[in-house]
Design a protein around this motif. Sequence first.
Motif, PDB file in Angstrom:
ATOM      1  N   SER A  88       0.846  -1.188   0.000  1.00 28.30           N
ATOM      2  CA  SER A  88       0.000   0.000   0.000  1.00 28.30           C
ATOM      3  C   SER A  88       0.882   1.239   0.000  1.00 28.30           C
ATOM      4  O   SER A  88       1.819   1.346   0.783  1.00 28.30           O
ATOM      5  CB  SER A  88      -0.899  -0.007   1.242  1.00 28.30           C
ATOM      6  N   GLY A  89       0.583   2.158  -0.899  1.00 30.15           N
ATOM      7  CA  GLY A  89       1.357   3.388  -0.998  1.00 30.15           C
ATOM      8  C   GLY A  89       1.045   4.089  -2.300  1.00 30.15           C
ATOM      9  O   GLY A  89       0.094   3.735  -3.008  1.00 30.15           O
ATOM     10  N   THR A  90       1.866   5.056  -2.655  1.00 31.66           N
ATOM     11  CA  THR A  90       1.622   5.835  -3.867  1.00 31.66           C
ATOM     12  C   THR A  90       1.665   4.980  -5.118  1.00 31.66           C
ATOM     13  O   THR A  90       1.034   5.323  -6.120  1.00 31.66           O
ATOM     14  CB  THR A  90       2.644   6.981  -4.004  1.00 31.66           C
ATOM     15  N   VAL A  91       2.353   3.855  -5.065  1.00 32.08           N
ATOM     16  CA  VAL A  91       2.465   2.994  -6.241  1.00 32.08           C
ATOM     17  C   VAL A  91       1.100   2.486  -6.692  1.00 32.08           C
ATOM     18  O   VAL A  91       0.900   2.219  -7.880  1.00 32.08           O
ATOM     19  CB  VAL A  91       3.470   1.840  -5.997  1.00 32.08           C
ATOM     20  N   THR A  92       0.133   2.392  -5.789  1.00 33.26           N
ATOM     21  CA  THR A  92      -1.196   1.930  -6.207  1.00 33.26           C
ATOM     22  C   THR A  92      -1.841   2.929  -7.165  1.00 33.26           C
ATOM     23  O   THR A  92      -2.560   2.526  -8.074  1.00 33.26           O
ATOM     24  CB  THR A  92      -2.134   1.642  -5.009  1.00 33.26           C
ATOM     25  N   LEU A  93      -1.548   4.179  -6.981  1.00 29.77           N
ATOM     26  CA  LEU A  93      -2.071   5.190  -7.894  1.00 29.77           C
ATOM     27  C   LEU A  93      -1.346   5.118  -9.236  1.00 29.77           C
ATOM     28  O   LEU A  93      -1.969   5.242 -10.293  1.00 29.77           O
ATOM     29  CB  LEU A  93      -1.914   6.576  -7.270  1.00 29.77           C
ATOM     30  N   GLU A  94      -0.044   4.894  -9.206  1.00 27.70           N
ATOM     31  CA  GLU A  94       0.719   4.723 -10.444  1.00 27.70           C
ATOM     32  C   GLU A  94       0.205   3.519 -11.231  1.00 27.70           C
ATOM     33  O   GLU A  94       0.040   3.597 -12.447  1.00 27.70           O
ATOM     34  CB  GLU A  94       2.208   4.524 -10.141  1.00 27.70           C
ATOM     35  N   LEU A  95      -0.053   2.424 -10.529  1.00 31.86           N
ATOM     36  CA  LEU A  95      -0.585   1.227 -11.184  1.00 31.86           C
ATOM     37  C   LEU A  95      -1.959   1.513 -11.787  1.00 31.86           C
ATOM     38  O   LEU A  95      -2.248   1.114 -12.915  1.00 31.86           O
ATOM     39  CB  LEU A  95      -0.684   0.063 -10.193  1.00 31.86           C
ATOM     40  N   ALA A 105      -1.484  -5.007  -0.463  1.00 33.42           N
ATOM     41  CA  ALA A 105      -1.235  -5.693   0.801  1.00 33.42           C
ATOM     42  C   ALA A 105      -0.295  -4.877   1.665  1.00 33.42           C
ATOM     43  O   ALA A 105       0.484  -4.067   1.152  1.00 33.42           O
ATOM     44  CB  ALA A 105      -0.635  -7.072   0.524  1.00 33.42           C
ATOM     45  N   TYR A 106      -0.368  -5.116   2.964  1.00 32.62           N
ATOM     46  CA  TYR A 106       0.528  -4.396   3.857  1.00 32.62           C
ATOM     47  C   TYR A 106       0.571  -5.068   5.215  1.00 32.62           C
ATOM     48  O   TYR A 106      -0.421  -5.648   5.665  1.00 32.62           O
ATOM     49  CB  TYR A 106       0.085  -2.931   4.030  1.00 32.62           C
ATOM     50  N   ARG A 107       1.731  -4.967   5.840  1.00 35.43           N
ATOM     51  CA  ARG A 107       1.915  -5.393   7.226  1.00 35.43           C
ATOM     52  C   ARG A 107       2.713  -4.305   7.928  1.00 35.43           C
ATOM     53  O   ARG A 107       3.705  -3.819   7.399  1.00 35.43           O
ATOM     54  CB  ARG A 107       2.711  -6.695   7.310  1.00 35.43           C
TER      55      ARG A 107
END
Length: 180
Positions: A88-95, A105-107
Amino acid sequence: LVTDARVLVVLPGSRRSEVERLMAPFGEAVALLCKNDPSLEVVIPTVPHVREIVAAKAGAWVKRPHLLDDEADKLAAFRLARAALAASGTVTLELALAGAPMVVAYRVDALAAQLRFLVKTPHFALANLVLGERAFPELMQEDCEPVRLAAALGAIIENGPERARQLAALARVPERMHLE
């Protein structure tokens, strides 16, 4: 990479702590997927400050990923991706802007996990926040485990209702961001 390959992009994070927590469950999920579909090409875009740890941990994976260091290669992989597994992070917007179906996903560490009750947001992934809905699965903490990750990814790698639902959601992202 072969352009007609079925590309799975794996993004375990840009911070050392994220990579430490996510590489093992991500690698096990990839192994489960590749057991059923050995044709998957796995790529991991990296950033310089975590490349070494990503390379070391990915070296133990059953399916050896291609590591990408260049920003242009990363963006090309996003556009080619059949699916992505992302921290989870800014990369989800890039994708999302590249049109890549994804599982997020995140822990976090044990202390941060205990403070989870303080977070009052319906979604963690930026792409879901932009859309105002849970368009992309978010598997956090105890849900971030290989079998669940692989099942969620399998549902978007294959043509079916979940993939179609995500592709429709991805088509709405630029409009929601007022980019069209």
